[in-house]
Scaffold this active site. Sequence first.
Site, PDB file in Angstrom:
ATOM      1  CG  HIS A   1       2.148   0.148   4.303  1.00  0.00           C
ATOM      2  ND1 HIS A   1       1.827  -0.684   5.262  1.00  0.00           N
ATOM      3  CD2 HIS A   1       0.925   1.213   3.998  1.00  0.00           C
ATOM      4  CE1 HIS A   1       0.529  -0.431   5.526  1.00  0.00           C
ATOM      5  NE2 HIS A   1       0.073   0.756   4.626  1.00  0.00           N
TER       6      HIS A   1
ATOM      7  CG  ASP B   1      -2.058  -0.865   1.117  1.00  0.00           C
ATOM      8  OD1 ASP B   1      -2.004  -1.813   0.417  1.00  0.00           O
ATOM      9  OD2 ASP B   1      -3.128  -0.930   2.033  1.00  0.00           O
TER      10      ASP B   1
HETATM   11 ZN   LIG Z   1      -2.914   3.396   3.205  1.00  0.00          ZN
END
Ligand SMILES: [Zn+2]
Length: 271
Positions: free
Chosen positions: A231, A85
């Site tokens: 992430h 992400d």
């Molecule tokens: Zn996010």
Amino acid sequence: MTTLPDYRRWRPAPLIKASALLHAGAVVATILRPEAWPWTAGAVVTDQAMLTIAGLWPRSSLLGPNWKRLPLEIAARREMAITIDDGPEPKVTPAVLDLLDQHGVKATFFCIGERALRHPDLCREIVQRGHAVENHSLRHRRDFALFGLRGFVREIEAAQDTLAAITGMRPLFFRAPAGLRNPLLDPALCRLDLRLVSWTRRAFDTFDGNAESVSSRLLRGLNGGDILLLHDGNAARTTGGDAVILDVLPRLLDTINAAKLRPVTLRSVIT
Ligand SMILES: [Zn+2]
């Protein structure tokens, strides 16, 4: 190919139906028995509190369909998904792509529309190297969960148009910023033909820079059907100053390989 529900027509979740009935009942009760207002108001407040809690619980399906795992038949084939992400991030994403290539693994990148606009070539490279780009909103606003229906549609549709124009591929999945939402997100996603995805386990790698603890969070109970969340954007740094995902991925991918699991993109499951 997996059989999926028809996402184009919104079907309210049981909790939403019950909530609508309760509100209608509260109106009738207030007309017929106005003296009972403390009970009526208490019921409405309790209902609102339940809806709010459901929206603050990213893995909840109480507000509508929400992928926490891949479908059972996919899990049975020992397939699973790595989702990444908050990118694209020029200081991190290219190295992530190299690590995935070295292991022959495909991943799903939930990109932020505004970041994709700043780094369109990197966004295109993700797709050119065989991965999928999906929708993680246009701006990744902290107050996303407070939006109304029109605000959700505007924010998510702008990201759809942006990502589709850059990559040539229209996203099929949506992940809410921080996983937070309210009951109006589900009808907005139906209107845009998007499926909500949360995760089986998340790394908490936006604030934990320790590759050891991040890895063990992801690997605990690793199995077919898992959807893992890491992430490339907003990544915490290791003591060496690297984004923690770069330290985590090699050991994660080795373990996945040793367990004879096969990472696939989310969209490969439904197309
Ligand atoms: Zn996010």
